[in-house]
Scaffold this motif. Structure first.
Motif, PDB file in Angstrom:
ATOM      1  N   ASP A 213       0.812  -1.216   0.000  1.00 15.93           N
ATOM      2  CA  ASP A 213       0.000   0.000   0.000  1.00 15.93           C
ATOM      3  C   ASP A 213       0.847   1.269   0.000  1.00 15.93           C
ATOM      4  N   GLU A 216       3.916   3.496  -5.018  1.00 10.53           N
ATOM      5  CA  GLU A 216       3.238   4.054  -6.179  1.00 10.53           C
ATOM      6  C   GLU A 216       3.804   3.354  -7.414  1.00 10.53           C
ATOM      7  N   THR A 229       0.086   6.281 -10.225  1.00  9.32           N
ATOM      8  CA  THR A 229      -1.045   6.004  -9.337  1.00  9.32           C
ATOM      9  C   THR A 229      -0.563   5.358  -8.047  1.00  9.32           C
ATOM     10  N   ARG A 230      -1.327   5.542  -6.992  1.00  6.00           N
ATOM     11  CA  ARG A 230      -1.010   4.924  -5.707  1.00  6.00           C
ATOM     12  C   ARG A 230      -1.523   3.500  -5.687  1.00  6.00           C
ATOM     13  N   ALA A 232      -2.355   1.863  -3.134  1.00  6.18           N
ATOM     14  CA  ALA A 232      -3.457   1.788  -2.171  1.00  6.18           C
ATOM     15  C   ALA A 232      -4.810   2.051  -2.821  1.00  6.18           C
ATOM     16  N   ASP A 233      -4.811   2.714  -3.988  1.00  2.55           N
ATOM     17  CA  ASP A 233      -6.062   2.999  -4.685  1.00  2.55           C
ATOM     18  C   ASP A 233      -6.537   1.819  -5.532  1.00  2.55           C
ATOM     19  N   ILE A 234      -5.720   0.782  -5.634  1.00  2.00           N
ATOM     20  CA  ILE A 234      -6.100  -0.418  -6.392  1.00  2.00           C
ATOM     21  C   ILE A 234      -6.517  -1.477  -5.377  1.00  2.00           C
ATOM     22  N   ARG A 235      -7.805  -1.745  -5.292  1.00  3.49           N
ATOM     23  CA  ARG A 235      -8.316  -2.663  -4.271  1.00  3.49           C
ATOM     24  C   ARG A 235      -7.854  -4.093  -4.550  1.00  3.49           C
TER      25      ARG A 235
END
Length: 261
Positions: A213, A216, A229-230, A232-235
């Motif tokens: 998490d 990036e 993109t981070r 953590a934003d990808i579930r």
């Protein structure tokens, strides 16, 4: 990565060779400069391409380099075998006709290796399944590939309880993140498990990376577009699924690369 002036950089190429540079041999540059082409720093053969880079400060006797080829061959060699640099580079592993070295990573006892293929398969096995060999050796089978498939990436898991996840990216801009714990350990040389469905929507897998998490990632496209993109934003989702859209592509463009930041 962060490196000190007298550290070594080991550059591995698709022809199975390794070249050395000291960090001080890489020209110092500003943050916005374009950098130098590798062909100006290394004595590469015509058409030879760098496919792996390992920074080394010291050469401990309990560490190895694990190499993987496009056709699924893996080879483990003691890191100390690479501590005497030669100007024109040396053979890191023997290659069969038409095969290429595509990845290299440092391992030690207790680690596990995950190989991923363009058709969405993945295999996880203990690094001890691969015996250590000398530099000219050809290696052993890491994964049994179906016709038309090829290995696109390798990650190293820190034992069976590694809490990280595997990010898989497909050429049409889709991908997914799955916890490494969902990939059970198998014997080296098998067909592996389904990692992601390489449907018409997804296309073939182009890259994988071990992420957390806190990381990036940057995706690049054949049209020269970058998106950051981070993680953590990808579930995280399960294995053997289609994944989600990671980047919107212009007509005719494909995802070409993935870098962890």
């Amino acid at each position: 990565f962060v490196a000190l002036t007298h550290d070594y950089l080991l550059f591995f190429t698709d022809l199975g060779k390794v070249h050395w540079l000291k960090v001080y041999d890489v020209p110092m540059a500003t943050r916005t400069s374009g950098g130098r082409a590798m062909v100006n720093l290394l004595q590469l053969s015509e058409g030879e391409k760098v496919t792996g880079l390992i920074p080394v400060r010291v050469f401990p006797e309990d560490e190895y380099l694990m190499m993987v080829t496009r056709r699924g061959t893996v080879k483990k060699t003691e890191l100390t075998a690479f501590r005497r640099p030669l100007g024109r580079g040396i053979i890191a592993l023997g290659l069969d006709e038409g095969d290429q070295l595509i990845g290299v990573a440092r391992t030690r006892a207790g680690d596990q290796v995950v190989l991923s293929t363009s058709r969405g398969m993945a295999i996880r096995f203990d690094e001890s399944d691969v015996r250590a060999m000398g530099r000219p050796a050809r290696g052993v089978r890491g994964i049994n590939l179906e016709e038309g498939d090829e290995v696109v990436g390798m990650v190293v898991a820190n034992g069976p309880d590694d809490p990280a996840s595997l990010l898989t990216v497909c050429e049409n801009g889709y991908g997914k993140r799955t916890m490494l714990s969902e990939y059970r350990s198998q014997s080296r040389g098998g067909k592996g498990l389904i990692d992601i469905k390489t449907s018409d929507r997804n296309g073939r897998v182009v890259a994988v990376s071990k992420v957390t998490d806190a990381d990036e990632v940057m995706l690049t496209t054949t049209g020269g577009i970058l998106i950051r993109t981070r993680v953590a934003d990808i579930r995280p989702i399960g294995r053997n699924t289609q994944g989600v859209r990671l980047i919107r592509l212009d007509e005719g463009h494909l995802v070409s690369g993935l870098a962890k930041l």
